[in-house]
Design a protein around this motif. Structure first.
Motif, mmCIF file in Angstrom:
data_model
loop_
_atom_site.group_PDB
_atom_site.id
_atom_site.type_symbol
_atom_site.label_atom_id
_atom_site.label_comp_id
_atom_site.label_asym_id
_atom_site.label_seq_id
_atom_site.Cartn_x
_atom_site.Cartn_y
_atom_site.Cartn_z
ATOM 1 N N PRO A 71 7.332 2.742 -3.514
ATOM 2 C CA PRO A 71 8.186 2.295 -4.606
ATOM 3 C C PRO A 71 8.143 0.812 -4.955
ATOM 4 N N ASN A 72 7.491 0.000 -4.152
ATOM 5 C CA ASN A 72 7.593 -1.438 -4.363
ATOM 6 C C ASN A 72 6.243 -2.052 -4.706
ATOM 7 N N ASP A 73 6.277 -3.298 -5.124
ATOM 8 C CA ASP A 73 5.082 -4.111 -5.313
ATOM 9 C C ASP A 73 5.127 -5.265 -4.324
ATOM 10 N N SER A 74 3.984 -5.893 -4.107
ATOM 11 C CA SER A 74 3.938 -7.078 -3.260
ATOM 12 C C SER A 74 2.900 -8.041 -3.806
ATOM 13 N N PRO A 75 3.239 -9.322 -3.934
ATOM 14 C CA PRO A 75 2.254 -10.302 -4.403
ATOM 15 C C PRO A 75 1.142 -10.545 -3.393
ATOM 16 N N LEU A 76 1.319 -10.053 -2.170
ATOM 17 C CA LEU A 76 0.311 -10.240 -1.128
ATOM 18 C C LEU A 76 -0.657 -9.065 -1.033
ATOM 19 N N ALA A 77 -0.361 -7.976 -1.739
ATOM 20 C CA ALA A 77 -1.212 -6.782 -1.655
ATOM 21 C C ALA A 77 -2.472 -6.995 -2.488
ATOM 22 N N ARG A 78 -3.629 -6.980 -1.827
ATOM 23 C CA ARG A 78 -4.895 -7.191 -2.520
ATOM 24 C C ARG A 78 -6.020 -6.629 -1.669
ATOM 25 N N PRO A 79 -6.887 -5.823 -2.258
ATOM 26 C CA PRO A 79 -6.930 -5.364 -3.647
ATOM 27 C C PRO A 79 -5.958 -4.200 -3.853
ATOM 28 N N SER A 80 -5.144 -4.267 -4.893
ATOM 29 C CA SER A 80 -4.129 -3.238 -5.045
ATOM 30 C C SER A 80 -3.566 -3.205 -6.464
ATOM 31 N N VAL A 81 -3.201 -1.992 -6.904
ATOM 32 C CA VAL A 81 -2.440 -1.876 -8.141
ATOM 33 C C VAL A 81 -0.968 -2.150 -7.889
ATOM 34 N N PHE A 82 -0.559 -2.198 -6.615
ATOM 35 C CA PHE A 82 0.837 -2.450 -6.271
ATOM 36 C C PHE A 82 1.090 -3.951 -6.191
ATOM 37 N N ASN A 83 0.672 -4.638 -7.217
ATOM 38 C CA ASN A 83 0.797 -6.080 -7.307
ATOM 39 C C ASN A 83 0.894 -6.407 -8.786
ATOM 40 N N ASP A 84 1.918 -7.147 -9.164
ATOM 41 C CA ASP A 84 2.165 -7.393 -10.592
ATOM 42 C C ASP A 84 1.199 -8.388 -11.215
ATOM 43 N N ASP A 85 0.203 -8.856 -10.461
ATOM 44 C CA ASP A 85 -0.717 -9.829 -11.054
ATOM 45 C C ASP A 85 -1.762 -9.175 -11.957
ATOM 46 N N GLU A 86 -1.817 -7.831 -11.971
ATOM 47 C CA GLU A 86 -2.711 -7.064 -12.851
ATOM 48 C C GLU A 86 -4.195 -7.281 -12.552
ATOM 49 N N GLU A 87 -4.539 -7.837 -11.371
ATOM 50 C CA GLU A 87 -5.954 -8.053 -11.081
ATOM 51 C C GLU A 87 -6.719 -6.729 -11.046
ATOM 52 N N PHE A 88 -6.094 -5.718 -10.455
ATOM 53 C CA PHE A 88 -6.745 -4.416 -10.340
ATOM 54 C C PHE A 88 -6.029 -3.404 -11.222
ATOM 55 N N GLY A 89 -6.829 -2.685 -12.024
ATOM 56 C CA GLY A 89 -6.256 -1.740 -12.960
ATOM 57 C C GLY A 89 -6.165 -0.328 -12.426
ATOM 58 N N LEU A 90 -7.038 0.034 -11.494
ATOM 59 C CA LEU A 90 -7.074 1.403 -10.971
ATOM 60 C C LEU A 90 -6.889 1.392 -9.454
ATOM 61 N N LEU A 91 -6.478 2.526 -8.923
ATOM 62 C CA LEU A 91 -6.219 2.659 -7.489
ATOM 63 C C LEU A 91 -7.416 2.169 -6.678
ATOM 64 N N THR A 92 -7.156 1.397 -5.641
ATOM 65 C CA THR A 92 -8.209 0.784 -4.843
ATOM 66 C C THR A 92 -8.338 1.462 -3.482
ATOM 67 N N THR A 93 -9.351 1.053 -2.730
ATOM 68 C CA THR A 93 -9.512 1.549 -1.362
ATOM 69 C C THR A 93 -8.291 1.194 -0.524
#
Length: 316
Positions: free
Chosen positions: A255-277
């Motif tokens: 249910p949440n997002d995290s600015p530290l999640a990378r590579p991830s769609v669960f991050n509001d920075d919009e770097e990744f558009g589709l579900l990642t590994t």
């Protein structure tokens, strides 16, 4: 409830409730994949309003802005996005065991408060609901994408995720501005115990909210029984597909997002558009049999550490 919102992008133009927006384990890999059903004969496509057309142009500029900045990546991550065990565990805890929004005084507000582990325990039966204004070609494309994503969720979670089965419990609404504003009665029909604040948030979505999902834990035991994702039909193809990936995955219990999640769609920075590994790892951790609905962080963290070790190895 979980919402996917735009950050400060400038284009120079004017129950418990979640509100939120690889290497498959192959448990059901031998099952024949479901095939999208035919579109009903002779559907009438209505003309979108001027407001909807204006939003379509706006979100087209948003997507182009993202792409120009190198965002909405579709590669799932690579050498530039290494994942360590510690990062994976911390991201799992932050995304699965904290809430982005909570209902307070009849309104949905950002909370960031801790929660217990939530997930589905029964098969997920998805139903796609298109607004009358959605063009037929767009409906066909979205159906294909959602069917494919449902199969992917089945492989990752071991839980049957189907589209078009009787008695649906996970609804995906793809609607334009005018259709979304009158969704309240339908949302209450499919989930009578839905929080009124969630319904109001859907009907009053701000332009900065790209899409959202809510899931209902009717028994307050960490087990979801109903969910609904709302995706703007005005989005161009990639942005709409990005919402499909993120909101369905979050509706499964992240249910949440995290600015530290990378590579991830669960991050509001919009770097990744589709579900990642990385995101697939989170889903596999969430639906690992050692995890149980209702777990606290203290109970889930040591299990997450063991699973991360198994997924990434001791050297990561």
């Amino acid at each position: 409830m979980r919402q996917r919102t735009l950050k400060n992008w400038s284009l120079g133009v004017a129950g418990a409730l979640l509100l939120a927006a690889c290497q498959p384990i192959g448990i059901l890999d031998n099952a024949p994949p479901p095939q999208p059903g035919p579109e009903p004969e002779g559907p009438v496509v209505t003309e979108p309003s001027a407001a909807s057309k204006s939003l379509e142009a706006y979100y087209g500029r948003i997507q182009q802005n993202f792409l120009t900045r190198g965002l909405l990546r579709v590669d799932g991550g690579g050498p530039d996005t290494p994942i360590t065990r510690r990062q994976l565990v911390e991201n799992f805890v932050r995304i699965a065991l904290f809430e982005e929004f909570s209902s307070v005084g009849g309104r949905m507000v950002r909370s960031g408060k801790s929660t217990r582990l939530h997930r589905w325990a029964q098969p997920i039966r998805m139903q796609i609901v298109f607004g009358d204004s959605v063009p037929l070609a767009k409906r066909a494309r979205d159906r294909r994408e959602i069917y494919a994503f449902a199969r992917r969720m089945t492989r990752l979670t071991g839980l049957p995720v189907t589209v078009g089965a009787p008695d649906p419990n996970f609804f995906v609404f793809i609607v334009n501005e005018d259709e979304r504003q009158v969704l309240g009665p339908k949302l209450r029909e499919i989930s009578p115990d839905v929080d009124s604040a969630a319904v109001d948030t859907v009907q009053d979505m701000r332009r900065s909210t790209l899409c959202l999902v809510f899931a209902v834990d009717g028994g307050e035991n960490g087990i979801y029984s109903r969910a609904a994702a709302v995706i703007r039909a005005e989005h161009p193809d990639l942005l709409r597909l990005s919402c499909i990936h993120e909101e369905i995955a979050q509706g499964l219990g992240l249910p949440n997002d995290s600015p530290l999640a990378r590579p991830s769609v669960f991050n509001d920075d919009e770097e990744f558009g589709l579900l990642t590994t990385h995101d697939e790892y989170l889903l596999r951790m969430l639906y690992d049999p050692r995890m149980r609905p209702g777990m606290t962080e203290a109970e889930a963290r040591p299990i997450a550490e063991q699973i991360a070790l198994e997924l990434l190895g001791a050297e990561s």
